[in-house]
Design a protein around this motif. Sequence first.
Motif, PDB file in Angstrom:
ATOM      1  N   LEU A  31      24.300 -30.839  11.050  1.00  0.00           N
ATOM      2  CA  LEU A  31      25.948 -30.442  10.805  1.00  0.00           C
ATOM      3  C   LEU A  31      26.281 -31.291   9.480  1.00  0.00           C
ATOM      4  N   GLY A  32      26.162 -32.485   9.619  1.00  0.00           N
ATOM      5  CA  GLY A  32      26.565 -33.548   8.505  1.00  0.00           C
ATOM      6  C   GLY A  32      25.846 -33.074   7.139  1.00  0.00           C
ATOM      7  N   GLU A  33      24.474 -33.043   7.218  1.00  0.00           N
ATOM      8  CA  GLU A  33      23.565 -32.704   6.255  1.00  0.00           C
ATOM      9  C   GLU A  33      24.200 -31.367   5.368  1.00  0.00           C
ATOM     10  N   MET A  34      24.442 -30.297   6.251  1.00  0.00           N
ATOM     11  CA  MET A  34      25.079 -28.880   5.787  1.00  0.00           C
ATOM     12  C   MET A  34      25.990 -29.179   4.998  1.00  0.00           C
ATOM     13  N   ILE A  35      27.084 -30.242   5.548  1.00  0.00           N
ATOM     14  CA  ILE A  35      28.372 -30.489   4.748  1.00  0.00           C
ATOM     15  C   ILE A  35      27.990 -31.086   3.502  1.00  0.00           C
ATOM     16  N   TYR A  36      27.101 -32.082   3.643  1.00  0.00           N
ATOM     17  CA  TYR A  36      26.782 -32.510   2.244  1.00  0.00           C
ATOM     18  C   TYR A  36      26.064 -31.729   1.110  1.00  0.00           C
ATOM     19  N   GLN A  37      25.394 -30.758   1.497  1.00  0.00           N
ATOM     20  CA  GLN A  37      24.803 -29.815   0.904  1.00  0.00           C
ATOM     21  C   GLN A  37      26.006 -28.653  -0.064  1.00  0.00           C
ATOM     22  N   ALA A  38      26.880 -28.519   0.950  1.00  0.00           N
ATOM     23  CA  ALA A  38      27.953 -27.603   0.391  1.00  0.00           C
ATOM     24  C   ALA A  38      28.911 -28.277  -0.625  1.00  0.00           C
ATOM     25  N   GLU A  39      29.068 -29.768  -0.442  1.00  0.00           N
ATOM     26  CA  GLU A  39      29.990 -30.381  -1.302  1.00  0.00           C
ATOM     27  C   GLU A  39      29.352 -30.710  -2.673  1.00  0.00           C
ATOM     28  N   GLU A  58      20.039 -20.571  -5.050  1.00  0.00           N
ATOM     29  CA  GLU A  58      19.913 -21.643  -4.007  1.00  0.00           C
ATOM     30  C   GLU A  58      21.218 -21.451  -3.252  1.00  0.00           C
ATOM     31  N   ILE A  59      22.601 -21.447  -3.827  1.00  0.00           N
ATOM     32  CA  ILE A  59      23.816 -21.174  -3.161  1.00  0.00           C
ATOM     33  C   ILE A  59      23.789 -19.791  -2.173  1.00  0.00           C
ATOM     34  N   THR A  60      23.208 -18.841  -2.813  1.00  0.00           N
ATOM     35  CA  THR A  60      23.141 -17.739  -2.215  1.00  0.00           C
ATOM     36  C   THR A  60      22.283 -17.724  -0.862  1.00  0.00           C
ATOM     37  N   TYR A  61      21.229 -18.221  -1.056  1.00  0.00           N
ATOM     38  CA  TYR A  61      20.302 -18.435   0.296  1.00  0.00           C
ATOM     39  C   TYR A  61      21.122 -19.322   1.170  1.00  0.00           C
ATOM     40  N   PHE A  62      21.519 -20.520   0.593  1.00  0.00           N
ATOM     41  CA  PHE A  62      22.224 -21.560   1.792  1.00  0.00           C
ATOM     42  C   PHE A  62      23.217 -20.755   2.334  1.00  0.00           C
ATOM     43  N   LEU A  63      23.974 -19.840   1.828  1.00  0.00           N
ATOM     44  CA  LEU A  63      25.093 -19.225   2.506  1.00  0.00           C
ATOM     45  C   LEU A  63      24.908 -18.243   3.288  1.00  0.00           C
TER      46      LEU A  63
END
Length: 771
Positions: free
Chosen positions: A494-502, A520-525
């Motif tokens: 969860l922490g890694e996901m928060i970092y990537q979003a920031e 990349e953003i589209t795939y991430f979301l």
Amino acid sequence: MILNKSKNNALHENLAEFSFRPFLNYLKGSVSKETVLKKVIKSSIEKLNKHFPDSNCSIKPEDTPQYEELYLLVYQLMNSALVDENTFSWGLSSPFSYDLIFGTPAISAQLELFQSEKEVSIINWEENKTLNKKEVFELLAYNFIIKRIYNINLSNDLGLVVHIHGENGFEHYFQVDINDDFIDIDFKGEFPDLRNITSEIISKHSVLELLKKHLPLQKLKFRGFSVLRVEDITYKITKEKLSKLFISQDIENDFLLQATEAMKRLIGTGDLDILFLPILEIDGKLNTEIWKDFDIVLNAILTKYGASFSDFTAFIATYIKNPEIRYGKDDEETWYSFDNTSISGLFVLPIFHQEKIIGVSIILYENLGLETDFIISSFQEFTFPLQNLFISIINRYLGELNQTIKNHFTAIQPAVEWKFNNVGMSYLKNEKKGENSSSIAINFDNIHPIYGAIDFRNSTIERNKALTEDYTTQLNALIHTLNALRQIRNIDLLGEMIYQAEVFIKRIEDNNLSINDDAEITYFLSVESLDLILQLGIQDVEIQNLTAPYLKELAEDGAFHQQSIAIEETFLILNTHIISVLDKMNEELQDSYPYYFDRYRTDGVEFNIYIGQSIAPDRPFNDVYLKNVRLRQLISMVNITIITESCQNLLPKKIQTTQLIFVQPNTITISFRHDEKRFDVEGAYNVRYEIIKKRIDKAVIKNSDERLTQPRKIAIVYYNKKDIEDYLKHIEYLQKNKILEPLIEDLDLEDMQGVSGLKAIRVTIQNTPGK
């Protein structure tokens, strides 16, 4: 029975006199013939002579009741003894009078009806003209003279009709048949000569006008009596009116109201509702758009009975699968299945053409006992007129649909349809001969192309901006949700996901997104973060409740797509206005000279007009039509700018338009491409025209970074100054009318890939344009 004991027709007292003399003379002429009634006729003559020993057969008005025996004698001689006097309307009056002296109980009842109603009129049916008593007398008297003296019969079948408009709204019609065989005319002068009026031009109007001028009634005396027969022709007239309504095929001007009211009169009650509807199925589905002219009546009926439109259309769609005469006899028969409505009875009568249902006649009613067989027979009498009506409506709708498809969705527009017809006939001819038809070309040579484009200013930038705003909204919501999950579940991912979003948010804020970043953003979301959230929520109600708000906004209309939705809605609204102006321009210009019109949407709208002699070979073409199209093109560009700017404050996003025109120096050839089913330019030189069109929307002014196309300006691109002479004249005209600003910018354009040497002029639209 005596009907008028003392009343005198004072209006015509000096012109008409009740007398038995013509009738007596008729009997004397008949007694010489060998007939079975010879003894009866002799007895009648003796009876008349007994009453009038001095041969004065006239009766004074005040003596009317004294001669009832003789009136009865006339009745018995003229009619069968088996006739029912209660239904047989028969009466006697002085010549050409409606004031009856004697008559049957039936005609007496009709007289009482005429006298009791407030709105009663006498109509000359042939001329559809209401007459007063004086006009009735004149018409009958002159018609009698024309028939008796000149042996010309100008009367029609109906003649005079009594029209009653009852208080209940129903109309009644009674035909009055007047027998004037027992009337003589006294005139001491000479009758006018009608030989100058040839049989070819004889008309009531010409003859009557001549007689009125040369033979005033004051010089005449009519002696005898009229025999009147009155017949209720309400059913006949109503049928004729209804047939004319159906056959007229004019569904405007209160058609439905008139038709339904007429049908109610035929059925004999107003306590029901009648609906006529055409039936058309397209691709196996009931088409309700064809009912647009029936909407007001249909909606009123459904509202009255509390039935919904969807239930009604579902009922019709089911009914037409097995169409037959259907009706509800009692409460147990509810095949029409309108739940929660006040309909207690329903008749549906199908109308067929070539064994296919094309319409229905529907009767709806509440708590009313109707004679089913009578209703069915009444409607079946109008099968043919209803067929005409429904076929006309269906054909007109299909014609409009076909025309719309041709105009907007295929290459076969009216202007070039003749060419396709010719090629189609050649194709069939070759096919029957076994020859190859694939090589038949559809070309139009020496065509003047007129190109225009309305684009949205910085549309790509605005679309990307909206997308990044949506990304930012979703990424922030994701961070908030993931932080909430960390509070209840100790999961390092969860922490890694928060970092990537920031990280993604920082890139967006720095305006440092590449194409790869976008993917990349589209795939991430849509994949990485979503899979994690869904996996954690499996069989965990607490996590499901915590992530539900985030997941809800993933919907197409959710908060994570609002900016993109807004920009697309803006484009849609603007395009709708632009297309409306262009379609109006096209519709009006086509009236002056046919041409091929092609428009298509990009971010904005581009359009081509192809005009020239080969488009319409049967109509001479000259430059006047070309100039007119170019002027209207400019005016339409101005109107589009004004409309799109005026609605800026109403748009989800503020987007301005740019206007561009390209002037092709020479004519081109366009050809129909069979593989793509569309028109395209033909030949290498003509292809260059298409290449230029694709390049110039990105054109830049020479030695600068300024784009040619700008809001509130119209840019016209060309090669040689002489090519824009027409446009310069049109611009001067619009400047004089304070539609365009006085300044005309002369510009050179930077060379583009495969295109060089282009120039442009640019004009600005005034803030407050004139008409």
